[in-house]
Design a protein around this motif. Structure first.
Motif, PDB file in Angstrom:
ATOM      1  N   SER A  36      37.246  45.940  40.154  1.00 26.25           N
ATOM      2  CA  SER A  36      36.755  46.540  41.631  1.00 26.25           C
ATOM      3  C   SER A  36      35.256  46.134  41.701  1.00 26.25           C
ATOM      4  O   SER A  36      34.715  46.519  40.883  1.00 26.25           O
ATOM      5  N   ALA A  83      37.135  38.605  36.916  1.00 27.02           N
ATOM      6  CA  ALA A  83      36.937  38.936  38.302  1.00 27.02           C
ATOM      7  C   ALA A  83      35.327  38.815  38.136  1.00 27.02           C
ATOM      8  O   ALA A  83      34.781  38.200  38.902  1.00 27.02           O
ATOM      9  N   PRO A 116      42.731  41.282  42.030  1.00 25.90           N
ATOM     10  CA  PRO A 116      43.780  41.562  40.794  1.00 25.90           C
ATOM     11  C   PRO A 116      43.618  40.791  39.513  1.00 25.90           C
ATOM     12  O   PRO A 116      44.699  39.722  39.004  1.00 25.90           O
ATOM     13  N   LEU A 117      42.355  40.849  38.862  1.00 25.20           N
ATOM     14  CA  LEU A 117      42.359  40.013  37.611  1.00 25.20           C
ATOM     15  C   LEU A 117      41.534  40.960  36.671  1.00 25.20           C
ATOM     16  O   LEU A 117      40.838  41.976  37.010  1.00 25.20           O
ATOM     17  N   GLU A 118      41.535  40.587  35.545  1.00 25.88           N
ATOM     18  CA  GLU A 118      40.910  41.156  34.319  1.00 25.88           C
ATOM     19  C   GLU A 118      39.377  41.140  34.438  1.00 25.88           C
ATOM     20  O   GLU A 118      39.052  40.406  35.300  1.00 25.88           O
ATOM     21  N   ASP A 124      44.107  46.165  34.378  1.00 23.89           N
ATOM     22  CA  ASP A 124      44.506  44.573  34.623  1.00 23.89           C
ATOM     23  C   ASP A 124      43.862  44.431  35.912  1.00 23.89           C
ATOM     24  O   ASP A 124      44.375  43.222  36.876  1.00 23.89           O
ATOM     25  N   SER A 125      42.673  44.875  36.436  1.00 31.33           N
ATOM     26  CA  SER A 125      42.154  44.509  37.659  1.00 31.33           C
ATOM     27  C   SER A 125      40.595  44.918  37.549  1.00 31.33           C
ATOM     28  O   SER A 125      40.064  45.348  36.709  1.00 31.33           O
ATOM     29  N   GLU A 135      38.933  44.506  45.713  1.00 33.47           N
ATOM     30  CA  GLU A 135      39.690  44.805  44.561  1.00 33.47           C
ATOM     31  C   GLU A 135      40.041  43.501  44.315  1.00 33.47           C
ATOM     32  O   GLU A 135      40.696  42.599  45.145  1.00 33.47           O
TER      33      GLU A 135
END
Length: 417
Positions: free
Chosen positions: A159, A90, A84-86, A156-157, A82
Motif C-alpha cells: 500500500s 512495489a 498487488p505486488l510484494e 502479498d501486496s 494499492e
C-alpha cells in the motif's frame, strides 16, 4: 462556481489581512507613517495581482483536472495506491515511477524502510510570471515541489502513501498557489504505477503462456512416444521370435508373451493421466525379459522394489527411458554384457527409484546424445513443480546409476502427462 468564488475570496482575505497588518506597522513609523498613499497604492496593486493569479490558478486547475473542487484546488495532494505486488517489488515500481517525472532531482530512496523522497522543479507553465520576483504569489515560497512515498507491506501486496506538496510551510497555502503542479505530479505517478503494474501483469501472462506452451509440447512429445514402440526393438524381437519358433518354440512363446506384456503397457491409455511405479516396473521387466532371451547369459537383471512403493505415482515411460539407456549405452556395447539393477527406497519422505548398470559408464563412444535424460528432467520439472529430481552418477566399480526422486504421494500438477 461557489468553490471558485470561495477560493478567490479566501486568498484575497488572507492577503488583505496581511496588508492591514503591514499598514498598521507602517503607520507607526516616524515621518513615513504619515504617508498613506504608498500603502493604499501598494495594497491595491497586490490585491489586483493576487486576484489575477487566483483566477489564473483556477483556469489551470480546471484545464488539468477537468473540474474544480476542494481536492483539485489544494496545493498538497495525497494518494493511497494499492499495488498487488510484494512490498519490495512495489517499492521498486514506485521508485522507478518517481524517477521518471520531468524535472525530478535529489531523489533519496531507502529500500529497507520502503521510503522515497524527491524534489521536483516546478515547471514554468506560462513562462515568466508578471513582475518576476515582485509577484506577491511567488513570495515566501521556493519554486520547487517535493514528493514523499511510503510503501506499507501487506499480504502479498504493498500500500503506497503518496504525498505531493510545495517545498514551503503549510501556512503559505493561505497566500500562494502551485498552478496545479502537485495535482499533475500525483496523477502522473499514479498513472506510471498503473502502467508498470499492467506491464508486470502482461509479463506474468506471457511467462505463464510460455510455460503452458512448453508443457503442451512436452505432453505432445510424450503422447507421440507413448503411441509408438521403437521400430528396431519391435523388428528385432519379432525376428528373434520367428527364428525361435523353428529351434525352440517354448522360448519363442515366452518371448511373444513378454512382447505382449510390453506392448500392453506401452500403447496409450487415454483414461489415465499418470502411471504408477508398479505398472512402469512391469513394462521394464517385460522389456528386459525379451532382451534376456535375445542376449542370453550376457544380461542379468536384479529387481528390488518393495510392494508398498509400487503404487507411487510416476509419469509413464520415465523408468523405461533409464532402463533403455542402461542397455544401449552401458551393456550392449560390451561383449561380456553385464547386470541391470532396479531398486526403489523410501527415505526422508522421498521415493528414490534407481536404475544402475555395470557397463561402460561415461564412455564418450557410447554415451549417446543425452536427449532422453534431458526430457526426463524437463518432465519432472513440469509435472512435479520442483518437487522431484533426476541424478546421474558413476556406478562403482563400473557403469552408471540414474536415480529419480519423487514424492510418495500424488503432489503433481494436473498436467496430462
Amino acid at each position: 462556481m461557489i468553490k471558485s468564488t470561495f477560493f478567490v475570496l479566501r486568498l484575497a482575505a488572507a492577503w488583505l489581512l496581511a496588508i492591514f497588518i503591514f499598514g498598521a506597522l507602517w503607520s507607526e513609523l516616524p515621518l513615513l507613517g504619515r504617508l498613506e498613499w504608498p500603502i493604499v497604492l501598494g495594497g491595491m496593486l497586490v490585491m489586483a495581482l493576487v486576484v489575477a493569479g487566483a483566477i489564473s490558478h483556477l483556469g489551470r486547475v480546471r484545464l488539468v483536472a477537468g473540474r474544480i473542487d476542494k481536492a483539485t484546488l489544494a496545493n498538497r495532494q495525497r494518494r493511497q495506491v494499492e499495488i498487488p505486488l510484494e512490498a519490495g517489488e512495489a517499492f521498486d515500481l514506485v521508485d522507478a515511477a518517481i524517477r521518471e517525472l520531468p524535472g525530478v532531482e535529489q531523489v533519496e530512496s531507502a529500500r529497507d524502510s520502503l521510503q522515497v523522497r524527491a524534489k521536483v522543479e516546478r515547471p514554468r507553465t506560462y513562462g515568466e510570471h508578471p513582475l518576476g520576483r515582485w509577484n506577491p504569489l511567488l513570495w515566501f515560497g521556493i519554486p520547487r515541489n517535493q514528493i514523499s512515498a511510503t510503501v506499507t507491506p501487506g499480504h502479498d501486496s504493498g500500500s503506497v502513501t503518496l504525498i505531493c506538496e510545495p517545498e514551503s510551510p503549510a501556512w503559505s497555502d493561505w497566500f500562494l498557489v502551485d498552478d496545479g503542479t502537485n495535482f499533475e505530479n500525483a496523477e502522473a505517478i499514479t498513472r506510471a504505477i498503473t502502467r508498470r503494474v499492467a506491464a508486470h501483469r502482461r509479463g506474468e501472462r506471457a511467462a505463464a503462456a510460455q510455460t503452458e506452451t512448453e508443457k503442451e509440447l512436452t505432453v505432445a512429445k510424450l503422447s507421440l512416444l507413448h503411441a509408438q514402440v521403437e521400430p528396431h526393438f519391435l523388428y528385432n524381437t519379432l525376428a528373434s521370435a520367428q527364428l525361435l519358433t523353428r529351434s525352440d518354440p517354448a522360448r519363442a512363446d515366452e518371448m511373444l508373451g513378454h512382447l505382449i506384456q510390453y506392448l500392453r503397457h506401452s500403447l496409450p491409455r487415454t483414461e489415465e493421466e499418470t502411471s504408477t511405479l508398479g505398472a512402469e516396473l512391469e513394462r521394464a521387466i517385460a522389456y528386459l525379459e525379451i532382451l534376456k532371451i535375445r542376449m542370453g547369459p550376457r544380461l542379468s537383471v536384479q529387481v528390488d522394489v518393495p510392494e508398498n512403493l509400487r503404487d507411487t505415482p510416476l509419469p509413464p515411460m520415465m523408468l523405461q527411458t533409464l532402463v533403455e539407456n542402461a542397455i544401449k549405452h552401458g551393456l550392449e556395447p560390451r561383449t561380456s554384457g553385464g547386470t541391470v539393477w532396479i531398486r526403489a527406497r523410501l527415505t526422508d519422505g522421498v521415493v528414490a527409484v534407481t536404475v544402475a548398470d555395470d557397463g561402460d559408464g561415461f564412455n564418450t563412444r557410447t554415451s549417446g546424445t543425452g536427449i532422453g535424460l534431458k526430457n526426463v528432467r524437463e518432465r519432472l520439472r513440469l509435472v512435479y513443480a520442483g518437487n522431484a529430481s533426476l541424478s546421474v552418477i558413476a556406478n562403482f566399480p563400473t557403469g552408471v546409476a540414474a536415480t529419480i526422486s519423487v514424492p510418495p504421494t500424488d503432489r503433481m500438477e494436473p498436467a496430462h502427462v
